[in-house]
Design a protein around this motif. Structure first.
Motif, PDB file in Angstrom:
ATOM      1  N   PRO A  78     -41.478 -23.221  69.478  1.00  0.00           N
ATOM      2  CA  PRO A  78     -40.731 -22.614  70.576  1.00  0.00           C
ATOM      3  C   PRO A  78     -39.341 -23.251  70.679  1.00  0.00           C
ATOM      4  CG  PRO A  78     -42.955 -23.116  71.263  1.00  0.00           C
ATOM      5  CD  PRO A  78     -42.772 -23.732  69.902  1.00  0.00           C
ATOM      6  N   LYS A  79     -38.336 -22.431  70.874  1.00  0.00           N
ATOM      7  CA  LYS A  79     -36.934 -22.846  70.938  1.00  0.00           C
ATOM      8  C   LYS A  79     -36.450 -23.492  69.636  1.00  0.00           C
ATOM      9  CE  LYS A  79     -36.859 -23.274  75.896  1.00  0.00           C
ATOM     10  NZ  LYS A  79     -36.545 -24.064  77.058  1.00  0.00           N
ATOM     11  N   GLY A  80     -37.138 -23.225  68.530  1.00  0.00           N
ATOM     12  CA  GLY A  80     -36.746 -23.767  67.234  1.00  0.00           C
ATOM     13  C   GLY A  80     -35.473 -23.129  66.723  1.00  0.00           C
ATOM     14  N   ARG A  81     -34.895 -23.758  65.700  1.00  0.00           N
ATOM     15  CA  ARG A  81     -33.665 -23.242  65.099  1.00  0.00           C
ATOM     16  C   ARG A  81     -33.820 -23.183  63.589  1.00  0.00           C
ATOM     17  NH1 ARG A  81     -29.478 -27.222  67.809  1.00  0.00           N
ATOM     18  NH2 ARG A  81     -31.358 -28.440  68.011  1.00  0.00           N
ATOM     19  N   VAL A  82     -33.336 -22.116  63.015  1.00  0.00           N
ATOM     20  CA  VAL A  82     -33.337 -21.937  61.567  1.00  0.00           C
ATOM     21  C   VAL A  82     -31.882 -21.834  61.139  1.00  0.00           C
ATOM     22  CG1 VAL A  82     -34.045 -20.475  59.641  1.00  0.00           C
ATOM     23  CG2 VAL A  82     -35.509 -20.671  61.646  1.00  0.00           C
ATOM     24  N   VAL A  83     -31.497 -22.642  60.171  1.00  0.00           N
ATOM     25  CA  VAL A  83     -30.138 -22.610  59.645  1.00  0.00           C
ATOM     26  C   VAL A  83     -30.180 -21.931  58.284  1.00  0.00           C
ATOM     27  CG1 VAL A  83     -28.172 -23.999  58.912  1.00  0.00           C
ATOM     28  CG2 VAL A  83     -29.547 -24.725  60.859  1.00  0.00           C
ATOM     29  N   ILE A  84     -29.326 -20.952  58.106  1.00  0.00           N
ATOM     30  CA  ILE A  84     -29.250 -20.250  56.827  1.00  0.00           C
ATOM     31  C   ILE A  84     -27.931 -20.610  56.160  1.00  0.00           C
ATOM     32  CG2 ILE A  84     -29.177 -18.017  55.701  1.00  0.00           C
ATOM     33  CD1 ILE A  84     -30.802 -16.921  57.974  1.00  0.00           C
ATOM     34  N   CYS A  85     -28.031 -21.241  54.999  1.00  0.00           N
ATOM     35  CA  CYS A  85     -26.830 -21.657  54.282  1.00  0.00           C
ATOM     36  C   CYS A  85     -26.754 -20.964  52.930  1.00  0.00           C
ATOM     37  CB  CYS A  85     -26.830 -23.169  54.104  1.00  0.00           C
ATOM     38  SG  CYS A  85     -25.408 -23.782  53.184  1.00  0.00           S
ATOM     39  N   GLY A  86     -27.860 -20.719  52.338  1.00  0.00           N
ATOM     40  CA  GLY A  86     -27.884 -20.083  51.024  1.00  0.00           C
ATOM     41  C   GLY A  86     -28.975 -19.038  51.012  1.00  0.00           C
ATOM     42  N   ALA A  87     -29.239 -18.519  49.879  1.00  0.00           N
ATOM     43  CA  ALA A  87     -30.287 -17.516  49.736  1.00  0.00           C
ATOM     44  C   ALA A  87     -30.942 -17.725  48.382  1.00  0.00           C
ATOM     45  CB  ALA A  87     -29.709 -16.121  49.878  1.00  0.00           C
ATOM     46  N   VAL A  88     -31.589 -18.869  48.222  1.00  0.00           N
ATOM     47  CA  VAL A  88     -32.154 -19.246  46.923  1.00  0.00           C
ATOM     48  C   VAL A  88     -33.075 -18.164  46.377  1.00  0.00           C
ATOM     49  CG1 VAL A  88     -33.611 -20.937  45.746  1.00  0.00           C
ATOM     50  CG2 VAL A  88     -31.907 -21.697  47.379  1.00  0.00           C
ATOM     51  N   SER A  89     -33.859 -17.538  47.256  1.00  0.00           N
ATOM     52  CA  SER A  89     -34.791 -16.516  46.776  1.00  0.00           C
ATOM     53  C   SER A  89     -34.066 -15.294  46.225  1.00  0.00           C
ATOM     54  CB  SER A  89     -35.720 -16.079  47.906  1.00  0.00           C
ATOM     55  OG  SER A  89     -34.995 -15.414  48.921  1.00  0.00           O
ATOM     56  N   GLY A 146     -26.407 -18.554  60.615  1.00  0.00           N
ATOM     57  CA  GLY A 146     -25.936 -18.723  59.250  1.00  0.00           C
ATOM     58  C   GLY A 146     -24.580 -19.395  59.207  1.00  0.00           C
ATOM     59  N   PHE A 147     -24.322 -20.103  58.117  1.00  0.00           N
ATOM     60  CA  PHE A 147     -22.997 -20.677  57.908  1.00  0.00           C
ATOM     61  C   PHE A 147     -22.715 -20.739  56.424  1.00  0.00           C
ATOM     62  CE2 PHE A 147     -25.544 -24.463  57.393  1.00  0.00           C
ATOM     63  CZ  PHE A 147     -24.857 -25.226  56.481  1.00  0.00           C
ATOM     64  N   ASN A 148     -21.446 -20.899  56.130  1.00  0.00           N
ATOM     65  CA  ASN A 148     -20.977 -20.980  54.762  1.00  0.00           C
ATOM     66  C   ASN A 148     -20.108 -22.223  54.663  1.00  0.00           C
ATOM     67  OD1 ASN A 148     -19.121 -20.661  52.531  1.00  0.00           O
ATOM     68  ND2 ASN A 148     -19.806 -18.543  52.415  1.00  0.00           N
ATOM     69  N   VAL A 149     -20.261 -22.981  53.628  1.00  0.00           N
ATOM     70  CA  VAL A 149     -19.503 -24.230  53.475  1.00  0.00           C
ATOM     71  C   VAL A 149     -18.000 -23.985  53.523  1.00  0.00           C
ATOM     72  CG1 VAL A 149     -19.425 -24.260  50.946  1.00  0.00           C
ATOM     73  CG2 VAL A 149     -19.454 -26.405  52.214  1.00  0.00           C
ATOM     74  N   MET A 150     -17.560 -22.811  53.138  1.00  0.00           N
ATOM     75  CA  MET A 150     -16.127 -22.519  53.159  1.00  0.00           C
ATOM     76  C   MET A 150     -15.566 -22.515  54.582  1.00  0.00           C
ATOM     77  SD  MET A 150     -15.506 -22.486  50.033  1.00  0.00           S
ATOM     78  CE  MET A 150     -13.834 -21.941  49.927  1.00  0.00           C
ATOM     79  N   GLN A 151     -16.414 -22.305  55.572  1.00  0.00           N
ATOM     80  CA  GLN A 151     -15.973 -22.329  56.968  1.00  0.00           C
ATOM     81  C   GLN A 151     -15.586 -23.736  57.417  1.00  0.00           C
ATOM     82  OE1 GLN A 151     -19.647 -20.709  58.405  1.00  0.00           O
ATOM     83  NE2 GLN A 151     -18.752 -18.695  58.760  1.00  0.00           N
TER      84      GLN A 151
END
Length: 94
Positions: free
Chosen positions: A13-24, A53-58
């Motif tokens: 509950p109230k967890g966070r998922v960070v999306i940086c890449g899409a390995v799959s 989501g985030f991108n290292v370029m940001q």
């Protein structure tokens, strides 16, 4: 992909998922045709969780500060690099 689907079933509950890449998606589907996303994304709403989501370029504008900071810590022996080499893939732990 499949790993994100498993994670969504176990998210706190109230967890966070960070999306940086899409390995799959690295098999060639990224930005081409069908890209697999989480099939059970409604678990986010059910558990009051969020995904961002985030991108290292940001964050490239912060790179000089990060490099200086890491070098400073390295020189003060607060950060170090550790290396462990094993010969042969058969030696890799299961």
């Amino acid at each position: 992909g499949e790993i994100l689907d498993v994670l969504m079933n176990k998210i706190n509950p109230k967890g966070r998922v960070v999306i940086c890449g899409a390995v799959s998606q690295y098999s060639g589907n990224l930005n081409k045709g069908l890209v697999k996303g989480p099939s059970n994304y409604l678990k986010l709403a059910e558990r009051g969780a969020e995904m961002k989501g985030f991108n290292v370029m940001q964050y490239m504008h912060k790179l000089p500060f990060a490099l200086f900071g890491m070098f400073y810590l390295f020189m003060r022996k607060k950060v170090f690099m550790k290396e462990h080499m094993v010969k042969g893939i058969e030696q890799f732990p299961h």
